[in-house]
Design an enzyme around this catalytic site. Structure first.
Site, PDB file in Angstrom:
ATOM      1  N   ASP A 144     124.599  -1.037  59.151  1.00 14.45           N
ATOM      2  CA  ASP A 144     125.118  -2.149  58.344  1.00 14.45           C
ATOM      3  C   ASP A 144     124.722  -3.550  58.802  1.00 14.45           C
ATOM      4  OD1 ASP A 144     126.402   0.205  57.682  1.00 14.45           O
ATOM      5  OD2 ASP A 144     128.413  -0.615  57.766  1.00 14.45           O
TER       6      ASP A 144
ATOM      7  N   GLU B 138     132.284   6.696  68.436  1.00 16.71           N
ATOM      8  CA  GLU B 138     131.362   6.359  67.344  1.00 16.71           C
ATOM      9  C   GLU B 138     130.020   5.899  67.905  1.00 16.71           C
ATOM     10  OE1 GLU B 138     133.007   3.349  64.806  1.00 16.71           O
ATOM     11  OE2 GLU B 138     131.488   3.632  63.248  1.00 16.71           O
TER      12      GLU B 138
HETATM   13  C1  DGY Z   1     131.767   0.649  56.711  1.00 13.00           C
HETATM   14  O1  DGY Z   1     132.670   0.443  55.925  1.00 13.00           O
HETATM   15  O2  DGY Z   1     131.755   0.239  57.882  1.00 13.00           O
HETATM   16  C2  DGY Z   1     130.672   1.517  56.326  1.00 13.00           C
HETATM   17  O3  DGY Z   1     129.644   1.531  57.268  1.00 13.00           O
HETATM   18  C3  DGY Z   1     130.130   1.234  54.967  1.00 13.00           C
HETATM   19  O4  DGY Z   1     129.622   2.437  54.583  1.00 13.00           O
END
Ligand code: DGY
Length: 438
Positions: free
Chosen positions: A169, A399
Site C-alpha cells: 500500500d 504481519e
Molecule cells: C488495508 O486496509 O490496510 C489493506 O491493505 C487494503 O487492502
C-alpha cells in the site's frame, strides 16, 4: 532451535489458520482485517495444501464467489459484516451479488491453484479434478480481465489504479505518483487500523486521504473498467503485478495441459509471451533491477523496493542479469538482522517499522526465494527462506518484521505468515550455505 520447538511452531501455525477460519475462508487476522483478502487467501490455500487439500480448495472457492461477471477477482470479499475495518462495503458501493471491494490484488490465485491441485492429487483427494476444472476457468477469466482492463494498450505490462491493488500500500514506489492524487475526499474517513496497530507502523493519514480519493473517483465511474482507465489519476504498469500474473499464467498453462482446450492452451501461451516480453523490457542494468512505469508521467519508477526483483518469479535471467540481481540482493541484506527489507536501508525512504517502507514480509520472501531458485540461485533462496523461518520462530507469526532488529510488527496471529512458515520451513530444509540469519 530444537526440533521440538519447531514442531510446536508448526502446531501454532495450524492453530492460527483454524482460529482465523470464518467458514471456509480465512481472515488475514482478527479485527484489523476481518474479511477475505484476495492474495492472502491464495497464500493461505498453499499452506492448507500441506495438510488439508480439501480446505485449501475451499479457500479458493470462497474467494471465487466474489468474482465479478467481467472476470475481476476483488481484493476483499465481505462475506459477513464487521465494524472493525474501514473502508467497509458501504464506501465501495459495488453491485456484485456478494459485497466486495471494487479493486483487485496480485493474482497469486493461479499459482495457488496449481499448488493445491498437485497436493490434492498426491493425497488422493476425491473430486480434485472437478474442483480444479471449475477454478481453472475462474482463473482464466480473471487473467483475461487483467489483460483487457489493465493493459488495453498492449504494453505487455498490467497497471494498478490504486496502491492497495499492489498489496504494498504505502511503498515508496508510489510516492511520486501518489503525490499527484488530490487529498480531498467525499467519503468521511474513519480509520480503524490505527485502533488495532500503532500508527507508526501504518500508512500516514495523508496516504489514506489519497487512497480514499481514488476509491471515490472509481466509485463515481460506476466501477466500469474503461471509465476508470480514462479517469485514473494514478496508473502504474507494475513489474511486481505483471511478474505474478506472468508466473500464474505459466502455472495455468501447466494445468491447461489437463484441463484446457487447445484454444485455451494457445491463448495462455500468447498471454505468457506478451507478459514476459513486456517484463523483460523493464530491466535496467545500471540499477541492477527491473523498474515499473508510471503511465501518467511516462517516467520509470526508480525507487528501490522488493517489486524490482519480483520478475524473477516469471523470467529466466541471463548470466549478467542474474549476477547483478544476486549482488544487489546481497547488498540490501547487509547489516540487517532479517532480510529482505522491502525498501533497502540506503534509501532515504527507508522506515524499518512502517508497513511497506522497509519491513520484511514473509510472503515476499516466499516469492523471491522461489524466483531465485528458479534462476539457479539456490543458496541465496535457502538463506532467505531460513532467515524468514528463524524470524518467525523468534518473534511469532506477525504481519511483518523490522529488518534492523527482527522485532515482530503490525497485526499478530497472521494467517499468511503461518502459511509461509509451514511452506518455507520445508523448502529451506537443505543446509544453509553462507552466513547469517538474513
Ligand atoms: C488495508 O486496509 O490496510 C489493506 O491493505 C487494503 O487492502
Amino acid at each position: 532451535m530444537n526440533d521440538m520447538t519447531r514442531f510446536d511452531r508448526e502446531g501454532e501455525a495450524r492453530a492460527i489458520l483454524a482460529r482465523n477460519d470464518r467458514g471456509g475462508y480465512t481472515v488475514p487476522t482478527d479485527r484489523l482485517y476481518p474479511f477475505q483478502w484476495n492474495w492472502d487467501s491464495a497464500f493461505v490455500a498453499m499452506g492448507f495444501a500441506l495438510f488439508d487439500p480439501d480446505r485449501a480448495y475451499r479457500e479458493l472457492e470462497r474467494l471465487a464467489e466474489g468474482q465479478w461477471d467481467d472476470g475481476m477477482i476483488p481484493h476483499i470479499v465481505f462475506h459477513a459484516p464487521s465494524d472493525t475495518y474501514f473502508p467497509g462495503p458501504e464506501v465501495w458501493g459495488t453491485r456484485h451479488r456478494i459485497a466486495t471491494s471494487g479493486i483487485t490484488q496480485p493474482p497469486v490465485f493461479g499459482m495457488a491453484l496449481r499448488h493445491v491441485h498437485e497436493a490434492a492429487v498426491k493425497a488422493g483427494l476425491p473430486g480434485a479434478d472437478e474442483r480444479t476444472r471449475v477454478l481453472f476457468q475462474a482463473a482464466l477469466r480473471s487473467h483475461r480481465w487483467w489483460l483487457r482492463a489493465r493493459d488495453p494498450e498492449g504494453l505487455g505490462l498490467v497497471a494498478i489504479l490504486h496502491p492497495w491493488e499492489s498489496g504494498s500500500d504505502n511503498s515508496p514506489a508510489w510516492d511520486v505518483a501518489l503525490a499527484r492524487v488530490p487529498a480531498t475526499t467525499t467519503t468521511v474517513i474513519r480509520r480503524k487500523d490505527t485502533g488495532h496497530v500503532d500508527a507508526s507502523m501504518r500508512p500516514r493519514d495523508e496516504d489514506y486521504q489519497r487512497f480514499i480519493h481514488l476509491v471515490d473517483t472509481y466509485r463515481d465511474c460506476g466501477w466500469d473498467p474503461q471509465r476508470q482507465w480514462a479517469s485514473a489519476p494514478f496508473k502504474i504498469a507494475d513489474v511486481q503485478m505483471t511478474a505474478i500474473l506472468a508466473r500464474a499464467t505459466a502455472d495455468l498453462m501447466h494445468l491447461a495441459e489437463t484441463f484446457g482446450t487447445s484454444e485455451e492452451r494457445s491463448e495462455l501461451a500468447d498471454m505468457h509471451q506478451r507478459l514476459t516480453e513486456g517484463l523483460a523490457r523493464r530491466w535496467r542494468l545500471e540499477l541492477s533491477r527491473f523498474v515499473s512505469l508510471d503511465l501518467i508521467s511516462g517516467e520509470d519508477v526508480e525507487a528501490p523496493t522488493q517489486a524490482c526483483f519480483m520478475p524473477l518469479v516469471a523470467l529466466h535471467l541471463d548470466d549478467a542479469q542474474r549476477g547483478a540481481v544476486t549482488t544487489e540482493i546481497e547488498r540490501w541484506r547487509q547489516g540487517m538482522v532479517v532480510g529482505l527489507p522491502t525498501t533497502p536501508a540506503f534509501s532515504p525512504a527507508f522506515e524499518p517499522k512502517r508497513y511497506w517502507r522497509g519491513p520484511v514480509w514473509a510472503v515476499v520472501n516466499w516469492l523471491l526465494a522461489d524466483g531465485l531458485r528458479m534462476n539457479g540461485a539456490e543458496d541465496l533462496a535457502c538463506q532467505i527462506e531460513r532467515g524468514t523461518v528463524q524470524a518467525i520462530e523468534r518473534a511469532g507469526f506477525c504481519e511483518y518484521f523490522d529488518p534492523t532488529t527482527g522485532e515482530g510488527l503490525g497485526g499478530d496471529s497472521f494467517s499468511w505468515t503461518a502459511a509461509a512458515y509451514m511452506v518455507l520451513r520445508r523448502r529451506s530444509g537443505a543446509p544453509a550455505t553462507g552466513a547469517g540469519a538474513t
